[in-house]
Write an enzyme that holds these catalytic residues in place. Structure first.
Site, PDB file in Angstrom:
ATOM      1  N   ASP A  28      28.009  27.865  25.206  1.00  0.00           N
ATOM      2  CA  ASP A  28      27.079  27.659  26.316  1.00  0.00           C
ATOM      3  C   ASP A  28      27.713  28.156  27.608  1.00  0.00           C
ATOM      4  O   ASP A  28      28.493  27.433  28.249  1.00  0.00           O
ATOM      5  CB  ASP A  28      26.717  26.178  26.440  1.00  0.00           C
ATOM      6  CG  ASP A  28      25.662  25.929  27.516  1.00  0.00           C
ATOM      7  OD1 ASP A  28      25.233  26.900  28.165  1.00  0.00           O
ATOM      8  OD2 ASP A  28      25.272  24.764  27.704  1.00  0.00           O
TER       9      ASP A  28
ATOM     10  N   ASP B  18      32.321  20.871  29.304  1.00  0.00           N
ATOM     11  CA  ASP B  18      31.213  20.796  28.354  1.00  0.00           C
ATOM     12  C   ASP B  18      31.491  21.563  27.061  1.00  0.00           C
ATOM     13  O   ASP B  18      31.204  22.761  26.950  1.00  0.00           O
ATOM     14  CB  ASP B  18      29.911  21.291  28.986  1.00  0.00           C
ATOM     15  CG  ASP B  18      28.685  20.798  28.223  1.00  0.00           C
ATOM     16  OD1 ASP B  18      28.823  20.536  27.016  1.00  0.00           O
ATOM     17  OD2 ASP B  18      27.613  20.673  28.822  1.00  0.00           O
TER      18      ASP B  18
ATOM     19  N   SER C  39      20.394  18.127  30.264  1.00  0.00           N
ATOM     20  CA  SER C  39      19.270  17.839  29.373  1.00  0.00           C
ATOM     21  C   SER C  39      19.497  16.630  28.486  1.00  0.00           C
ATOM     22  O   SER C  39      18.531  15.961  28.094  1.00  0.00           O
ATOM     23  CB  SER C  39      18.962  19.062  28.498  1.00  0.00           C
ATOM     24  OG  SER C  39      20.115  19.465  27.801  1.00  0.00           O
TER      25      SER C  39
END
Length: 442
Positions: free
Chosen positions: A289, A308, A141
């Protein structure tokens, strides 16, 4: 992150508040046009159409998802957050839009990529590299990832942030909230403002790649002695707010393990659940996440590669202690203690009615069943998540007065739910007894 084939083409990311608002406004206009056309056809057939039947046509669902995936940034991230956090409270068609955003993203074309690289590294940036692959290997994103090799032999994964994402976060969230409210698709009492505000705050942190490099280095220290995990090293001489340079580590996507041997699936799920408990109760530092794309698997070593670290959160001692007390109340079946901790955490109010309190504790006790039973939990057959979803829908339909939780709590819950989802997708069998024993009081 979305993986790309070499022949796919990029789509330029719209920048600037008014340009992005126009994109969202354009899709709203198109959806309204589709509604009018479809409604006219229904009237000609002698049927009175319902608003939701007009709004949630396959064509409209597809149009909204496609436009948000092209915009990327906060609009797309908010959709991903909605699909992760609230899919069971949303109409299936809206959940479908949001779920598509977890898997779809267009990447920026080479001309736009070059401008970003020059702005961060200077006009002669290519002199640093023996090879820089223009076509990304993955995208999400707020950024896309490229393979590169420096002249001194470093094999790197370079994450490049989309232009304008950071500056458009707040306006994107306002614009998306406006459209979602106007759509009439959100359930009554749904606290969209709080969710979008939390999403914006998280995105402001995630778009600082220097912060992510620090988090990656910190977690490498946390897990240095843990043979089950591998983390890429951050190369800070090439890191900026918009670029994260990491060691390239090769592995297979975690979703490919759904057909792996049972022992492999069990080991992966067990280690990820154990890591989540350690993050919550010992490190007080959590990667929040749990997207499948943030993990890779090394079959030759059995290691899990962690990727990430933009969505990391360091928790205070008080919140960690409160969640540990709630965890222990779940194990012992102490409803009174569990309710007190939920009040302290901010999940519910002390003035909650007896009916609402009973609803909340029923949901809590469903989640607590595996902790009380111990032993091996077969995530592939236990249907725990289905039962939690059903009870969650009851809470929504009965309008049970659960407070919008603080951001830290929301992210904490997201990680725990993500672990359950991963274990369920892998159909893993996890022996909970040693995991529980480590944090059992007394």
């Amino acid at each position: 992150m979305t993986k790309y084939a070499p022949d796919q083409r990029g789509v330029a990311i719209p920048t600037g508040r008014f340009n992005r608002l126009a994109r969202l406004g354009g899709v709203t206009t198109a959806v309204a046009g589709n509604m009018a056309a479809h409604g006219s056809l229904e009237l000609l057939r002698g049927r009175r159409p319902k608003l939701n039947d007009l709004l949630l046509t396959p064509r409209n669902v597809s149009r909204v998802a496609d436009q948000l995936s092209r915009m990327r940034g906060a609009a797309m991230k908010a959709g991903q957050l909605l699909s992760m956090e609230t899919a069971d409270m949303l109409p299936p068609e809206l959940a479908q839009i949001m779920a598509r955003l977890r898997a779809e993203a267009h990447f920026m074309p080479p001309s736009q990529l070059k401008k970003v690289l020059i702005a961060n590294w200077g006009q002669d940036f290519l002199k640093k590299f023996k090879r820089f692959d223009v076509h990304p290997i993955a995208a999400a994103s707020i950024g896309q990832v490229h393979r590169a090799q420096t002249h001194d032999g470093r094999d790197l994964a370079i994450k490049v942030q989309y232009p304008g994402v950071r500056d458009s976060i707040d306006s994107d969230m306002r614009n998306l909230g406006m459209i979602l409210r106007a759509s009439g698709m959100l359930p009554k009492g749904f606290d969209l403002d709080r969710l979008l505000m939390d999403g914006a705050a998280q995105l402001h942190e995630e778009t600082d790649y220097e912060r992510e490099a620090e988090a990656l280095t910190r977690f490498a220290r946390h897990l240095d002695a843990d043979a089950f995990f591998a983390l890429p090293k951050a190369h800070k001489d090439l890191c900026t707010k918009d670029i994260l340079a990491m060691e390239y580590l090769d592995g297979q996507p975690l979703e490919t393990l759904t057909s792996a041997e049972q022992a492999v699936r069990d080991a992966v799920a067990t280690q990820l659940i154990a890591l989540t408990l350690r993050e919550a109760f010992e490190l007080r530092d959590m990667q929040t996440d749990p997207n499948f794309a943030n993990y890779l698997y090394r079959p030759e070593t059995g290691q899990i590669i962690l990727l990430d670290f933009g969505a990391t959160r360091q928790f205070g001692k008080a919140l960690s202690a409160q969640y540990l007390a709630l965890f222990q109340a779940a194990i012992t079946g102490d409803d009174a203690a569990a309710f007190e901790e939920m009040v302290a955490i901010g999940l519910v109010g002390r003035d909650m009615s007896a009916r609402d309190r009973a609803h909340v504790l029923r949901l809590f006790n469903i989640a607590a069943e595996p902790l009380r039973q111990g032993g091996v939990l077969d995530f592939g057959t236990c249907e725990l998540l289905r039962r939690l979803r059903q009870e969650g829908l009851v809470l929504a339909e009965e309008q049970v007065a659960i407070h919008a939780p603080p951001t830290d709590t929301l992210l904490f819950q997201r990680k725990v739910l993500g672990c359950y989802l991963l274990a369920e997708r892998l159909r893993a069998r996890v022996d909970l007894t040693p995991l529980i024993a480590r944090y059992r009081s007394g």
